[in-house]
Design a protein around this motif. Structure first.
Motif, PDB file in Angstrom:
ATOM      1  N   ASP A   1     -28.157  26.515  -4.217  1.00  0.00           N
ATOM      2  CA  ASP A   1     -27.128  27.533  -4.413  1.00  0.00           C
ATOM      3  C   ASP A   1     -27.521  28.521  -5.505  1.00  0.00           C
ATOM      4  O   ASP A   1     -28.622  28.472  -6.053  1.00  0.00           O
ATOM      5  CB  ASP A   1     -25.766  26.889  -4.662  1.00  0.00           C
ATOM      6  CG  ASP A   1     -25.705  26.176  -6.018  1.00  0.00           C
ATOM      7  OD1 ASP A   1     -26.512  26.498  -6.940  1.00  0.00           O
ATOM      8  OD2 ASP A   1     -24.837  25.281  -6.148  1.00  0.00           O
ATOM      9  N   VAL A   2     -26.586  29.441  -5.774  1.00  0.00           N
ATOM     10  CA  VAL A   2     -26.857  30.540  -6.697  1.00  0.00           C
ATOM     11  C   VAL A   2     -27.193  30.030  -8.102  1.00  0.00           C
ATOM     12  O   VAL A   2     -27.867  30.716  -8.875  1.00  0.00           O
ATOM     13  CB  VAL A   2     -25.655  31.508  -6.723  1.00  0.00           C
ATOM     14  CG1 VAL A   2     -24.441  30.832  -7.370  1.00  0.00           C
ATOM     15  CG2 VAL A   2     -26.016  32.814  -7.436  1.00  0.00           C
TER      16      VAL A   2
ATOM     17  N   VAL B   1     -19.511  25.390  -2.066  1.00  0.00           N
ATOM     18  CA  VAL B   1     -20.751  25.904  -2.658  1.00  0.00           C
ATOM     19  C   VAL B   1     -20.403  27.143  -3.471  1.00  0.00           C
ATOM     20  O   VAL B   1     -19.629  27.999  -3.002  1.00  0.00           O
ATOM     21  CB  VAL B   1     -21.759  26.268  -1.559  1.00  0.00           C
ATOM     22  CG1 VAL B   1     -23.044  26.828  -2.165  1.00  0.00           C
ATOM     23  CG2 VAL B   1     -22.044  25.064  -0.665  1.00  0.00           C
TER      24      VAL B   1
ATOM     25  N   ALA C   1     -27.991  32.085  -1.797  1.00  0.00           N
ATOM     26  CA  ALA C   1     -28.452  30.704  -1.692  1.00  0.00           C
ATOM     27  C   ALA C   1     -29.592  30.654  -0.678  1.00  0.00           C
ATOM     28  O   ALA C   1     -29.832  31.617   0.063  1.00  0.00           O
ATOM     29  CB  ALA C   1     -27.305  29.793  -1.256  1.00  0.00           C
TER      30      ALA C   1
END
Ligand SMILES: [Ca+2]
Ligand SMILES: [Ca+2]
Ligand SMILES: [Ca+2]
Ligand SMILES: [Ca+2]
Length: 504
Positions: free
Chosen positions: A111-112, A132, A137
């Motif tokens: 993810d980010v 999420v 991502a």
């Protein structure tokens, strides 16, 4: 391996013919229930209504959970066993195979924040990443083989193979099909297909011999072209090699091949076939379409989604339409010649058949000479005896394809007659007789012109004329001596007449 037999891992030698491993060593998971659930979800299973929803639509957005800082990603992963780039369980490949969810391997999402999410398929065969953090991502879907021998593609929203996108394969805990996604609070869906289609070519000449060393052959799919190279140990076989992996695997849809024939050759025909080893056993013909300078087949005709389409290319020599050349090496002057020696040299870039030199008197052919010729350059020589007179040499050459060079012409004169020499009368010119003289003069004649005389080897050149003379010969002039003298008259052609006399 024939269609319908159990799938086995092919030996390396067979890979070289463009046949891939099955994308998974465990190709037959019992996913029937999952397929049924998915079909039910989208209504595909409605009896008989196969035309209603042939193509998978994106999954519907999931209900928001009210948290704007997180979102969900749902991934549908399928094997594109009916190789059309779409997830459509109603279509059956020529071997009876149908598209199928693939739940063999976990899916991963980074993810980010760089946090790794690791998911197995849910009971319904989908990969659901929930809560999420929103933002960029990266999705990773594992390859079943290592080195990777498949390609993943993003089929989200696709209505035909033209809409799908090849995914990169990167390394992330093994070889991974890799896709950038942006998570938003509304939820995201992706439909990811997997295939292992190959495209290869066998290039032969018209006699069936393999053609090695082709450098300009490419294989295309999904709007991309990949440069092909020749298999080591399989002359005339070509496929696009994948750096780090074995061969390029192609996206479903139109599978293309384009080739530039080597100089002097052109493509005579292109057919295509598929099967378990299409280059060696082209047992299942495919329909080839020529378009945009390339040849195309439809991947949907491939029985198994890890089989190859093989293009069978026949090259033929470009017909020789270029004339040979012919040049006259001899004679280089009009003459006259006592006998005529002709030399004609010829060249052809492909190969000569013969060289001809014909002799005409006016428009009448009086002598024909020729030599059979081989190779790209050759010489014809002929010496002909002809009656005195003016002639024209016409010469040309012919190549193996029947092309004839320009015909050259050259005018010549033949003179086989010796000049005459007559002792002049009159005491002013000649004193004596019967070959014994105090003083002698001679009159010379040749229809093709007098050139010179020699007296005892001493040359007296004369202006070249039909009529000439040598006057007032006595010991001490022109090489003449007291006693026996030998006078030789030469015409221009080289004919001679000898006069022997005695000077007092
Ligand atoms: Ca399909
Ligand atoms: Ca030629
Ligand atoms: Ca003569
Ligand atoms: Ca002369």
């Amino acid at each position: 391996m024939n269609i319908g037999e159990p799938l086995t891992v092919c030996p390396q030698a067979v890979h070289k013919f463009g046949v891939g491993d099955p994308p998974s060593s465990n190709l037959e998971p019992n996913l029937g229930n999952n397929d049924m659930r998915l079909a039910h979800r989208y209504g595909w299973a409605a009896a008989g209504a196969v035309t209603l929803a042939m193509i998978a639509a994106p999954l519907p957005a999931l209900a928001e959970d009210g948290d704007p800082t997180t979102g969900d990603l749902t991934v549908t992963r399928f094997d594109d066993r009916y190789a059309d780039g779409l997830f459509d369980t109603t279509r059956t490949s020529p071997s009876g195979d149908v598209d199928r969810l693939n739940t063999d391997l976990a899916a991963q999402l980074v993810d980010v924040n760089g946090t790794r999410h690791y998911k197995s398929a849910d009971a319904d065969g989908l990969y659901r990443f929930t809560d999420v953090p929103v933002g960029a991502a990266t999705l990773y879907l594992g390859h079943p083989n290592y080195p990777a021998n498949e390609v993943f593609f993003d089929a989200t929203g696709a209505t035909s193979a033209a809409d799908i996108t090849r995914m990169a394969t990167t390394e992330y805990y093994g070889a991974q099909g890799t896709l950038d996604v942006v998570i938003d609070a509304d939820g995201e869906q992706r439909l990811i297909g997997m295939t292992a289609l190959g495209v290869a070519a066998k290039v032969s000449s018209t006699d069936g011999a393999p053609v090695s060393g082709i450098t300009s052959i490419e294989f295309g799919s999904g709007g991309e072209w990949f440069v092909g190279s020749e298999y080591a140990g399989l002359p005339g076989g070509y496929e696009a090699q994948a750096p780090g992996y074995r061969v390029i695997r192609h996206l479903p849809g139109d599978l293309g091949m384009r080739i530039t024939a080597p100089a002097g050759y052109r493509v005579a025909s292109v057919t295509a076939a598929t099967g378990s080893a299409p280059i060696s056993y082209p047992d299942i013909p495919m329909t080839v379409v020529e378009r945009d300078g390339a040849y195309w087949v439809d991947s949907a005709a491939v029985p198994q989604y890890f089989f190859s389409a093989a293009f069978l290319v026949t090259l033929e020599e470009v017909p020789d339409t270029t004339r040979p050349t012919a040049s006259l090496v001899s004679p280089t002057t009009e003459g006259p010649f006592r006998s005529l020696s002709v030399q004609v040299d010829a060249t052809d870039e492909k190969g000569l058949k013969r060289i001809v030199a014909n002799i005409y008197k006016g428009t009448t052919l009086v002598k024909s000479t020729q030599s059979a010729a081989t190779g790209t350059s050759a010489t014809h020589r002929a010496t002909v005896s002809l009656p005195d007179g003016a002639y024209t040499v016409k010469y040309n050459s012919q190549d193996l394809a029947g092309n004839i060079s320009q015909t050259g012409t050259f005018a010549v004169t033949v003179d086989g007659t010796a000049p005459t020499a007559t002792v002049k009368d009159g005491s002013a010119y000649t004193v004596g007789g019967d070959g014994v003289y105090d003083l002698v003069s001679v009159k010379l004649y040749d229809a093709q012109k007098i050139d010179k005389v020699t007296i005892n080897g001493t040359v007296k050149d004369l202006t070249n004329n039909a009529w000439s003379d040598v006057n007032f010969i006595k010991p001490g002039t022109f090489g003449a001596v007291k006693g026996e003298n030998t006078l030789v008259v030469h015409d221009v052609a080289g004919n001679t007449r000898t006069l022997v006399f005695v000077l007092n």
